[in-house]
Write a protein that holds these residues in place. Sequence first.
Motif: not given
Length: 389
Positions: A349-357, A204-218, A145-150
């Motif tokens: 700093l604002g981006g890192v604080l948004a990581l839990p969201a 496009l980068v954020q979509s990569l992160g959502w797909a990767a995170g979903t794969w990890v959770v499952a 999430l840090l690489l693909t969202q923040v």
Amino acid sequence: MSDQPPHAMPPPGDPDPAPGQPGDPTAPPPGSTTPPPAGEPPVAPPPAGQPAAAPSWDPTGAQSPQGWVLPPTGGFPAGSGAYGGQPWYPGAPVAYPGQPGHGWYPPGIDPADPLVTPPGGGVSGWFDRCVGAARRGWRQLLPILLLTQVLPAVVVSLLALAVDPTAKWDESTADDPAALPDTFLADLGTMLAVLIGGSLVFGLVQSLGWAAGTWVVARQAAGEPAGVGAALGYGLRRALGLWGWTLVMSLIVGLGICFCVIPGIYFAFALSMAGPVYLFERQHPIGRSYRMFHDRLGLLLGRVALVAAAVIVGGGAAGVVEGVGSLPLGTAPLESPGTAVGVIVVTLLGGVLALPAHLAQLVGLVVTYAEQRVHEGPVDSARLAGELG
């Protein structure tokens, strides 16, 4: 005097023999079978080597005839019984502390599955699985999430500051605040082009992160290995398709917002499952999400509302920190090295604080999708992980 022998006469004071006992003149001879009383059917003796059947219990207090059982041996007909027409799982299973639930779920549904909330599990079961997924995968999910969202969000924010024409407009309209700046249209077009183009590219980068995170959770819920590198590789394969559907959903929600905002909110909830549907099923994500929303309106609306609340609170807190930290830096912080460094630090700093969201949004939507699937038929973590491919 009587001719009866003395030993045949009962002694004085002894009572008459009890009926059926030796000495009773009405007792049958030894070895004979006693006939049943009039009005009662004969009862066959049990086969040799088998114990006699115990008398059945009647809740009214009366004894049932021997050989009867409650309920009948064949059981109740399908759909009948004490509460006829009940579904397979009317609610959460009854369980004692430390003991698993039993007797409520059809084959293929595991009430202890770490990802799939069983029917009747309620908000507490859903929340427990969200927390469990975050605890299992935070070491992999946070870097993803840090690489693909923040980082994409930080870059878009800095680009917006770089092309922000507000300071230049203030200078050009100092003499006449009511007049439009000379370069108003050109500056506005440049700003919109940068923002829209940057959002598309980084989407496009954020979509990569959502797909990767979903794969990890499952995968982790199914007990399979899920490294960051392998997750990003999977996300790269699914990013383009997910990005395309995300653009379509964003367009639908944006058009809904243009019509008095409420339709946009409705579309945002109705299409909330489209991303997971594409990743797990890879067909008809918008139609499937719409049907899920309307088939189980209350359940899905409540879960997605909780996820949206977490995102709004977490993202709002990060935005407040970023806004307050940027105030002392002026309207053009990138024009000098000192303020430029300051605004970059504040934005990071604002981006890192948004990581839990971001984490709450990812985990909450995946667990909600799994709960929707189990209402359609038996499913577990292993099957969902296999469907991702």
